[in-house]
Design a protein around this motif. Structure first.
Motif, PDB file in Angstrom:
ATOM      1  N   LEU A 137       5.630   2.397  22.935  1.00  0.00           N
ATOM      2  CA  LEU A 137       5.968   1.647  21.731  1.00  0.00           C
ATOM      3  C   LEU A 137       4.798   0.811  21.251  1.00  0.00           C
ATOM      4  CD1 LEU A 137       9.610   0.497  22.256  1.00  0.00           C
ATOM      5  CD2 LEU A 137       8.728   2.399  20.967  1.00  0.00           C
ATOM      6  N   GLN A 138       4.091   0.214  22.195  1.00  0.00           N
ATOM      7  CA  GLN A 138       2.955  -0.593  21.760  1.00  0.00           C
ATOM      8  C   GLN A 138       1.890   0.298  21.130  1.00  0.00           C
ATOM      9  OE1 GLN A 138       1.705  -3.472  24.671  1.00  0.00           O
ATOM     10  NE2 GLN A 138       3.394  -4.723  23.979  1.00  0.00           N
ATOM     11  N   PHE A 139       1.791   1.514  21.639  1.00  0.00           N
ATOM     12  CA  PHE A 139       0.839   2.445  21.033  1.00  0.00           C
ATOM     13  C   PHE A 139       1.239   2.722  19.585  1.00  0.00           C
ATOM     14  CE2 PHE A 139      -0.669   6.855  20.286  1.00  0.00           C
ATOM     15  CZ  PHE A 139      -2.025   6.587  20.333  1.00  0.00           C
ATOM     16  N   LEU A 140       2.523   2.934  19.361  1.00  0.00           N
ATOM     17  CA  LEU A 140       2.999   3.136  17.990  1.00  0.00           C
ATOM     18  C   LEU A 140       2.655   1.941  17.113  1.00  0.00           C
ATOM     19  CD1 LEU A 140       6.552   4.734  18.142  1.00  0.00           C
ATOM     20  CD2 LEU A 140       4.435   5.743  17.327  1.00  0.00           C
ATOM     21  N   THR A 144       0.876  -1.189   0.000  1.00  0.00           N
ATOM     22  CA  THR A 144       0.000   0.000   0.000  1.00  0.00           C
ATOM     23  C   THR A 144       0.897   1.217   0.000  1.00  0.00           C
ATOM     24  OG1 THR A 144      -0.120  -0.523   2.349  1.00  0.00           O
ATOM     25  CG2 THR A 144      -2.142  -0.769   1.106  1.00  0.00           C
ATOM     26  N   PRO A 145       1.167   1.752  -1.198  1.00  0.00           N
ATOM     27  CA  PRO A 145       2.115   2.874  -1.287  1.00  0.00           C
ATOM     28  C   PRO A 145       1.722   4.041  -0.403  1.00  0.00           C
ATOM     29  CG  PRO A 145       1.614   2.020  -3.463  1.00  0.00           C
ATOM     30  CD  PRO A 145       0.699   1.312  -2.521  1.00  0.00           C
ATOM     31  N   LEU A 146       0.416   4.176  -0.107  1.00  0.00           N
ATOM     32  CA  LEU A 146      -0.024   5.279   0.750  1.00  0.00           C
ATOM     33  C   LEU A 146       0.676   5.236   2.105  1.00  0.00           C
ATOM     34  CD1 LEU A 146      -3.908   5.446   0.296  1.00  0.00           C
ATOM     35  CD2 LEU A 146      -2.284   7.289  -0.061  1.00  0.00           C
ATOM     36  N   PHE A 147       1.106   4.054   2.475  1.00  0.00           N
ATOM     37  CA  PHE A 147       1.642   3.848   3.806  1.00  0.00           C
ATOM     38  C   PHE A 147       2.871   4.715   4.078  1.00  0.00           C
ATOM     39  CE2 PHE A 147       3.028   1.402   7.471  1.00  0.00           C
ATOM     40  CZ  PHE A 147       1.805   1.107   8.033  1.00  0.00           C
ATOM     41  N   ILE A 148       3.580   5.069   2.985  1.00  0.00           N
ATOM     42  CA  ILE A 148       4.794   5.867   3.153  1.00  0.00           C
ATOM     43  C   ILE A 148       4.499   7.175   3.890  1.00  0.00           C
ATOM     44  CG2 ILE A 148       6.671   7.045   1.932  1.00  0.00           C
ATOM     45  CD1 ILE A 148       6.314   4.954  -0.277  1.00  0.00           C
ATOM     46  N   ILE A 149       3.317   7.743   3.628  1.00  0.00           N
ATOM     47  CA  ILE A 149       2.948   9.021   4.254  1.00  0.00           C
ATOM     48  C   ILE A 149       2.974   8.884   5.778  1.00  0.00           C
ATOM     49  CG2 ILE A 149       1.169  10.815   4.390  1.00  0.00           C
ATOM     50  CD1 ILE A 149      -0.021   9.507   1.806  1.00  0.00           C
ATOM     51  N   VAL A 150       2.448   7.759   6.263  1.00  0.00           N
ATOM     52  CA  VAL A 150       2.330   7.595   7.710  1.00  0.00           C
ATOM     53  C   VAL A 150       3.654   7.160   8.324  1.00  0.00           C
ATOM     54  CG1 VAL A 150       1.062   6.427   9.520  1.00  0.00           C
ATOM     55  CG2 VAL A 150      -0.029   6.886   7.320  1.00  0.00           C
ATOM     56  N   ALA A 208       8.057   6.979  12.306  1.00  0.00           N
ATOM     57  CA  ALA A 208       9.473   6.688  12.525  1.00  0.00           C
ATOM     58  C   ALA A 208      10.109   7.785  13.371  1.00  0.00           C
ATOM     59  CB  ALA A 208      10.191   6.567  11.193  1.00  0.00           C
ATOM     60  N   VAL A 209       9.696   9.043  13.099  1.00  0.00           N
ATOM     61  CA  VAL A 209      10.271  10.156  13.860  1.00  0.00           C
ATOM     62  C   VAL A 209       9.904  10.025  15.338  1.00  0.00           C
ATOM     63  CG1 VAL A 209      10.166  12.653  14.220  1.00  0.00           C
ATOM     64  CG2 VAL A 209      10.346  11.726  11.905  1.00  0.00           C
ATOM     65  N   ILE A 210       8.608   9.733  15.593  1.00  0.00           N
ATOM     66  CA  ILE A 210       8.177   9.583  16.990  1.00  0.00           C
ATOM     67  C   ILE A 210       8.976   8.465  17.658  1.00  0.00           C
ATOM     68  CG2 ILE A 210       6.264   8.968  18.502  1.00  0.00           C
ATOM     69  CD1 ILE A 210       4.385  10.156  16.422  1.00  0.00           C
ATOM     70  N   TYR A 211       9.092   7.373  16.929  1.00  0.00           N
ATOM     71  CA  TYR A 211       9.799   6.205  17.450  1.00  0.00           C
ATOM     72  C   TYR A 211      11.230   6.581  17.812  1.00  0.00           C
ATOM     73  CZ  TYR A 211      11.870   1.527  17.474  1.00  0.00           C
ATOM     74  OH  TYR A 211      12.527   0.386  17.827  1.00  0.00           O
ATOM     75  N   PHE A 212      11.849   7.314  16.912  1.00  0.00           N
ATOM     76  CA  PHE A 212      13.230   7.722  17.124  1.00  0.00           C
ATOM     77  C   PHE A 212      13.344   8.533  18.422  1.00  0.00           C
ATOM     78  CE2 PHE A 212      16.632  10.876  16.446  1.00  0.00           C
ATOM     79  CZ  PHE A 212      17.709   9.995  16.369  1.00  0.00           C
TER      80      PHE A 212
END
Length: 1309
Positions: free
Chosen positions: A975-978, A884-890, A895-899
């Motif tokens: 993390l589980q929320f992410l 699902t290429p749309l996924f890139i948007i999310v 990833a930033v939040i995770y970082f």
């Protein structure tokens, strides 16, 4: 940090635990007795009633809770059974105790676990609805969104409940550990000697660290015992609804996996056991090497010990290699498992009938169910294995905690007696069943009396004091003591605390009394030199005090305690003769501080005997005579023989009949003259440098004292705790130690494995699309077989890649372990002596124990799982973006939040982990300290205070652990929320693009996303663990890069025969311990020709020992040089030098191993030569009487030989080396006169052709030397023959006068 809640504090936990433990242990004792009785009845056919006389517990004599009322009665039966029983202790009470103490926590956590398990099954059902929604193009869009939101809500609920459960479990584990640690400590304080013999200090510390930790780990996961089976049953039910009977095929594969895993786990355990054995062996040797490092350096024995350690390490690495192959195999199996399971199920499902078509719903719902199934199935075997391990720990703890206590009724406190101490016909043994050491002793000592106990080595003097303290087993008779006790042991026990705390020992501080006692114990001048006075911190085992200072602190502690009865075990042996005189006059003797108290003094010094009220003479454990000094001299019994042997060479007091008056005059005479000055001066210098090479510390501290006089001086720098991020170079170092080639190939193979994984899943989603294509058509068998075959092949490829990758990585890790350890060992043995003096041994040993363990076991395991999981996540994300290429948007904001979350968490966690390990070591070091000072603590009756201290240290540790648990939960929730958001978006996008995407991919992307949640938190956890553990590499390499001493062998090698003549020449020789300190020897010049016998004397701190250290280049010259037979010693290698000189050091150090190894570690000499030197050192009869003779095992530190025998062994070592130059370093301090005599005679005879330098405390030993060198403040002040020096009436004369050698006597010699 913050304060703990009352409920979480160690004292509360241990109270509750003790309360339940008493009850359960009592029940267990009763059960145990019953079993014994039944057995006895069976065996003998007649019952045996135990006399219950020995139960003095009920009278409240002992304050100890652990003592069970029932115990006293059982003692006697126990004795009879002890030999026949395997389990001679009450068992199976520990688990019930733990359960009763913590049952509410257990019940709460069980409730949360149940909820979580049930919630876990909601997601697969929602997934099924979702897929059917995307296939049915006519259904309303809101339904899809509704399902997506439901997925999110279910997942969120599940994570929150899970975290609640995990937190409770971890807290429970921590509490169990705290309770066990407190219980072990408490028990150690009241343990009987038999029990103490069964477990060494190390093993007991192990109970506290390892076994309590095992319980901690098991209680964390205890609920899985019921939750795993539950999850398995529920999953199977749902799978059956999906796929019908073909579920059984998949299940069968899973069940088959369990025994395979079990077998592997068993093998692993066996290997681990071997590994632990060699680890223990290696650490034992390391411990001894570090304890005896000075001896190793002086004798140049490092290579021998290095090879010993390397050999053991080689064994260890072999075992680790085996373990590595095993782990890779089990990883392979666990990685193939999911593939095999789904392969079996789907193959059977499609194969059973051609109507069964694999639809997307069926495939993906069952895959996510299988994923749920995987966890409990893989957890069960590990859980069972760890329960088995804990069972071993349970046995050990039960044996320890259920063992016998000291009998509290050995010593009575009956006030009707008129004597302060009385022993009536007492016989005492160290162990229950052994021969009594003291036989039918009867003694009565009046209040306020001063009684000396004398006797040869091993006649039972120290045992007599132990019996009075209640430390020995009474076989008959009784002891009565009125009043409190104070005890000064033979080897002073000093705590790691300030000097003041060591003396106060828990009593309130009263300034005047404290000052008086310091004055009396000659500690005043010492304090002036310590930068913080009496607030100076003393290192572990009193490392920054000299032997004499330790002994005086120990005496001061006794004097301050205001007890009624003082037991003094030879406190005057470790101090110089005039300091000894001062202590006797001011503290112990008839006019001392303690003159009104009852004093029992064990002594070797004859000179004090005329001043005591009574002398007790012990011969072989019996009292041979008692009486005043005079009456015993006249009776011509054992005592007068004793005197004739030693008195003549001790001092002139004995030469005049009524010694005591003579002594008084003698003292007053010298007092006018110079004792005061010299004593103060002497003590002053003694503290300038303790009589060993400790001085380097003290000198250093003097410099620092200017800045931090107020703060209290820390001798031992606090261990450096790295802060901030682990440097990248550390990672590089580790990878380098592994080998770059290994690392590259391993990584490449892991990437390949991921490719296979994604390929397999794409194939599956393609396969499910057949269901739409062949709708209502027959499915060709050929096509079916291709589908199943390729799916299986890709799965197996994955497994194979993992196997290869793990194999490479583990091999690389073993390689790294080898490289890092040998670097560390090689370097530590080559570090100069200063380093060992300023670094606590525990800290160095820790590098070899904990840090090497981490590098061996923890890091490799973390490393491989980190790589696997990281690549797994990347694979998932790549796949989601493809489907699902749309996924890139999310994915980018996520990833930033995770970082950021992990950036925030990892430093915190790393720091908390470090804090925790720093807060952990005080528990063990305090425990080790307690164990070594048990008799002192018991004598003063301070068990309560030490228990409190232990609870405080445990609390400090608990604070850090609780914080760490909470910070981990903080992370997990986020993390589980992410992860849940990833699932949610995958679902939303599937709804949005349901017209363009086929149902196979929808199922695949959502079931992938569901899997990510777990892996995400896993990766962060592993990353933070890796970061924390990689510090071990940093710490090891820190010690592998310390500066070395000079090389062992250089180009300039002296001739084989050097030194032939044994001439010594000092040329303007100056030395300082460290570059920034003052000179210790200030320009010494002298010539000593071969075969001269030189005595070296001087007040303490004059530089006598430094002189010896310089000859061996333990400290290097600052200026000037030393020539031996015209060879400058600074030009040759250290080993060439040290091999050609011999020293008999102050403290005899022995290593565990055979007697033979202790004499000749390189196996250079024949047995005949060894027997010859044993004969010369008067040990032949002793060794010949041993069962194994030369192969007799010496215990750690030579514990199973007396101090005198150890000293004689050191003499034997010196005799073996036959070198031309011999240095004697005050070897006589710890030895009684008899041994002293033996050593002196042997040296005169055997070393007559050598140059002998004697560094003397007692002037008598050097009155016959050819010349005497008098040192003062690092310079030679007098150097001539003894008779000339006596005539000169200079320094030497005054010293001789102090020691009671007058001119007439000297001429008599």
């Amino acid at each position: 940090m913050w304060e703990l809640n009352e409920v979480d504090s160690a004292s509360y936990i241990s109270q509750r635990f003790n309360h339940h433990m008493q009850f359960e242990l009592g029940k267990a004792w009763i059960r145990f007795q019953k079993e014994l009785k039944d057995k006895l009845i069976k065996n003998r056919g007649k019952s045996l009633e135990a006399p219950s006389h020995s139960n003095g517990l009920g009278k409240g004599v002992s304050q100890d809770v652990l003592m069970m009322e029932e115990k006293g009665k059982k003692e006697d039966e126990n004795k009879k059974k002890k030999k026949k029983e395997d389990t001679n202790y009450p068992n199976s009470w520990l688990i019930t105790t733990i359960y009763k103490s913590f049952k509410w926590l257990l019940i709460e956590s069980a409730f949360f676990k149940l909820l979580q398990d049930l919630l876990a099954f909601v997601s697969p059902q929602l997934l099924k609805l979702m897929i059917s929604f995307t296939q049915d193009k006519s259904s309303y869009a809101w339904k899809g969104y509704f399902y997506a939101v439901l997925l999110l809500v279910a997942a969120l609920l599940q994570s929150l409940v899970l975290q609640q459960y995990v937190r409770r479990c971890f807290v429970l584990g921590t509490k169990v550990r705290a309770a066990l640690m407190a219980a072990v400590y408490k028990k150690a304080l009241v343990m009987s000697n038999d029990n103490r013999k069964e477990s060494t200090v190390g093993e007991t510390v192990n109970l506290m660290s390892a076994d309590a930790q095992r319980f901690n780990d098991v209680t964390n996961f205890i609920h899985l015992l019921w939750s795993c089976p539950l999850q398995i049953i529920v999953s199977i039910v749902f799978l059956w609804l999906e796929l019908g009977p073909s579920t059984l095929a998949g299940l069968a594969v899973m069940v088959l996996m369990v025994p395979v895993n079990g077998l592997l786990a068993n093998q692993a355990k066996k290997i681990q056991r071997e590994n632990m054995k060699s680890k223990d062996k290696r650490l034992k040797i390391m411990n001894e090497i570090l304890n005896g490092i000075k001896t190793l350096k002086l004798f140049a024995w490092e290579p021998s010990f290095q090879t010993q350690v390397e050999d053991i390490r080689g064994e260890e690495l072999k075992v680790m290699r085996k373990f590595a192959y095993l782990t890779s195999f089990s990883t392979f199996i666990s990685n193939c498992a999911p593939t095999l399971v789904s392969l079996a199920t789907f193959a059977v499902f499609v194969g059973v009938s051609s109507d069964n078509i694999l639809t997307a719903e069926k495939a993906f719902t069952s895959i996510s169910l299988f994923n749920i199934l995987r966890q409990p199935l893989s957890m069960l075997p590990t859980l069972i294995a760890s329960i088995v391990q804990t069972a071993v720990s349970k046995k050990r703890l039960e044996k320890f905690l259920g063992g016998d206590d000291l009998e509290s009724d050995i010593v009575r406190h009956d006030s009707s007696f008129d004597s302060a101490v009385s022993i009536c016909d007492g016989s005492f043994a160290w162990e229950k069943d052994s021969e009594p050491l003291l036989k039918s002793v009867s003694l009565g000592i009046k209040p306020g009396g001063l009684v000396a106990v004398v006797g040869a080595v091993g006649s039972g003097k120290s045992s007599l004091l132990s019996a009075l303290l209640g430390e020995m087993h009474r076989t008959k008779g009784f002891i009565n003591i009125q009043g409190s006790l104070a005890f000064v042991p033979q080897q002073a026990w000093i705590q790691n605390a300030t000097l003041r705390d060591n003396i106060l020992f828990g009593s309130p501080y009263e300034e005047q009394r404290f000052e008086d006692i310091l004055e009396a114990c000659a500690l005043g001048p010492d304090l002036k030199l310590l930068s913080a006075g009496d607030l100076t911190e003393i290192g572990e085992k009193g490392i920054n005090l000299s032997g004499g200072q330790k002994q005086r602190v120990s005496l001061a502690r006794a004097a301050y305690s205001q007890a009624d009865i003082f037991l003094l075990d030879d406190p005057l042996s470790a101090v110089d003769s005039h300091v000894g005189k001062h202590l006797f006059d001011k503290v112990i003797g008839p006019n001392g501080l303690l003159k009104d108290k009852t004093r029992i003094l064990v002594t070797h010094g004859v000179s004090f005997l005329p001043c005591v009220d009574e002398v007790v003479v012990l011969v072989n454990g019996r009292v041979s005579e008692v009486g005043s000094y005079q009456s015993l001299r006249d009776s011509k019994g054992a005592f007068s023989e004793f005197l004739d042997t030693y008195g003549s060479e001790q001092s002139n007091q004995t030469s005049s009949e009524d010694g005591c008056h003579d002594k008084e005059d003698f003292i007053s005479d010298s007092e006018d003259d110079q004792t005061d000055v010299s004593l103060a001066d002497d003590v002053f210098r003694r503290s300038q440098r303790g009589s060993r090479s400790r001085s380097r510390l003290r000198k250093n501290s003097n410099l620092k004292s200017l800045e931090n006089t107020k703060k209290g001086q820390r001798l031992i720098e606090k261990e450096t705790m790295e802060t901030g991020q682990v440097k990248f170079s550390v990672w590089l170092q580790y990878v380098q130690a592994m080998g770059w080639g290994y690392a590259f190939w391993a990584l490449f193979i892991y990437v390949m494995q991921n490719v296979a994984f994604i390929g397999q899943n794409l194939w599956l989603s393609d396969w499910t699309n057949d269901a739409v294509e062949y709708y209502n058509q027959t499915y060709s068998p050929k096509k079916r077989d291709t589908r199943v075959g390729v799916f299986g092949a890709l799965g197996m490829a994955q497994g194979l890649f993992v196997f290869l990758g793990t194999l490479l990585l583990t091999n690389a890790a073993v390689n790294a372990s080898r490289v890092l350890h040998s670097r560390l060992l090689n370097n530590v043995l080559r570090v100069p002596m200063v380093f060992f003096d300023t670094t606590p041994l525990g800290r160095i040993l820790n590098r070899f124990a904990k840090d090497i363990f981490t590098i061996d076991e923890t890091i490799p395991h973390l490393f491989s799982s980190w790589i696997i999981h990281l690549l797994g996540i990347l694979g998932t994300i790549v796949f989601l973006c493809l489907s699902t290429p749309l996924f890139i948007i999310v994915i980018i904001p996520l990833a930033v939040i995770y970082f950021f979350v992990q950036r925030f968490y990892i430093p915190t966690s790393r720091q908390l982990r470090r804090l925790e390990s720093v807060a952990r070591s005080p528990i063990y070091s305090h425990f080790g300290e307690t164990m070594s000072g048990l008799s002192v603590i018991r004598a003063y009756n301070h068990q309560e205070r030490f228990m409190k201290h232990n609870e405080v240290t445990i609390d400090e540790n608990l604070k850090t652990i609780y914080s760490r648990i909470m910070s981990n939960r903080w992370l997990a929730v986020r993390l589980q929320f992410l992860g849940n958001l990833v699932v949610f978006f995958a679902a939303i996008f599937a709804v949005i693009s349901r017209n363009s995407i086929d149902s196979g991919l929808v199922g695949l992307s959502i079931s992938y996303a569901l899997n990510v949640t777990l892996t995400l938190s896993f990766v962060v956890n592993i990353t933070s663990q890796l970061e924390t553990n990689i510090v071990a590499v940093e710490r090891v390499s820190e010690y592998a890069e310390l500066e070395n001493e000079a090389p062992w062998v250089t180009q300039d090698r002296p001739s084989e025969m050097w030194p032939e003549a044994g001439n010594l020449q000092f040329v303007d020789y100056k030395v300082r311990y460290r570059p920034e300190l003052d000179l210790v020897l200030k320009g010494i010049s002298c010539d000593i020709s071969g075969t001269e016998k030189i005595g070296i004397v001087g007040r303490t701190g004059a530089g006598k020992s430094s002189l010896a250290n310089c000859l061996f280049r333990i400290i290097e010259a600052a200026d000037g040089r030393i020539l031996i037979d015209n060879v400058d010693i600074s030009k040759i290698g250290l080993h060439d030098l040290r091999n050609r000189l011999t020293i008999i050091p102050q403290d005899p150090v022995l290593f565990s191993g055979t007697l033979r190894m202790n004499l000749d570690p390189f196996d250079k000499f024949s047995d005949e030569e060894l027997w010859r030197v044993l004969e010369l050192s008067h040990l032949k009869n002793y060794v010949a009487g041993l069962k194994e003779e030369l192969q007799h095992e010496v215990a750690e530190g030579g514990e199973n030989l007396s101090v005198g025998q150890r000293q004689l062994l050191c003499l034997a070592r010196a005799l073996l080396r036959k070198s031309r130059i011999l240095i004697l370093d005050e070897a006589t301090a710890a030895v009684d006169l008899e041994t002293d005599d033996l050593i002196q005679t042997t040296i005169r005879k055997e070393f007559s052709h050598c140059t002998v330098l004697t560094i003397a405390h007692r002037l008598h030993s050097i009155m016959d030397s050819s010349r005497v060198m008098v040192l003062d403040a690092g310079k030679i002040v007098e150097f001539d023959s003894p008779s000339n020096l006596m005539e000169k009436r200079g320094h030497f004369y005054s010293m001789a006068k102090d020691a009671g050698i007058t001119h007439e006597r000297e001429t008599m010699l």
